[in-house]
Design a protein around this motif. Sequence first.
Motif: not given
Lengths: 169, 175
Positions: A155-162
């Motif tokens: 979730k932290g690593m992919l937060a930018a993709y939300a």
Amino acid sequence: MDRAAFLQTFEEYHQPLFRFAYRLTGSVADAEDVVQECFLELLRPGCAYDPERTAARTYLFGVVRNQSLKLLAKRDIGGEHDAEADEKSSPEHELLTAECGDVVARAVLRLPETQREVLLLAHYEQMALAEIAGIVGIEITAVKSRLQRARSALKGMLAAYAPELEGRK
Amino acid sequence: MTDTELDELLDRWVVPVAPLSLRANVRAGLITPRPRRRRLAIWALAGVAAALLIAVQAFPQMLTTARIPYLVESEFFAYAEDGSASVQLRTTSYDRDGREVFLSKSFPAESLRTMAARVLDFGNTAFLRPIQELTLLLVASPEQIQKVKELARLADCRVETARAAGGLSEIGPLC
């Protein structure tokens, strides 16, 4: 194991095993080698597989997991894994250079092996916690905690993709 | 990010299907015997060959199909100028249709030559002679076989004469 049973087992499990090995190693060639070795292991005289004690799926996934981890350990010793590049690349940078699927793959491959294998089995192979515990050889509670840690790291690593995901909706 | 959003993102990682070569290689592994089994077979064959070699050396008559009524063990002496004698050659042979057939030879003073002679004797007794006999049975008429035997007997006589001329004399049989 007789020929017919072997071929049936191969047909049933080679694709999921290949998927799992590919997601663990990040390489088609390595995944192919691992799965091939796993099935040939079944043919060896004195093979440890006992259908009365272990389900075929659990045994095969266990073998693929062990072989993949061995391969990854060798790769680390050989210095093939590009850790520096991993550290330099950020989700923002990857957003510009790669497709979303590739970014997810890189994020998962950046997880520690202990978390990655649990996540792959739970999310992609839809396995129950008890079965994962049997394959990895740990307690169910440990599986649960590793899975939670893996998911929160992702979730932290992919937060930018939300937001992108929101935009598509 | 919610759990559902994370699941959706994770699902975007699509993996390629397993290569066709995987199926081919596994099927090949199903047909081809494993190297370990092959190695085992090679060792087993080598063991049987070694056992056969030892057995033939101990009982040279076991590999011949012919009925052997008795064996002749001979010693060949060489005499020096001072009259002293030394054994040059020991042989085990039998008589077949008037022809002396050697089963084994040994040279007491030359162990390497003895070993070479035993290997050759084994090859001759185990492979060459049966093949010769079978070939003769298949291609030759009884009259031709008789003629060949006669010629072989004559050749043996010439060998014995040559031996005597060379200073070797035969004393035997010992049994």
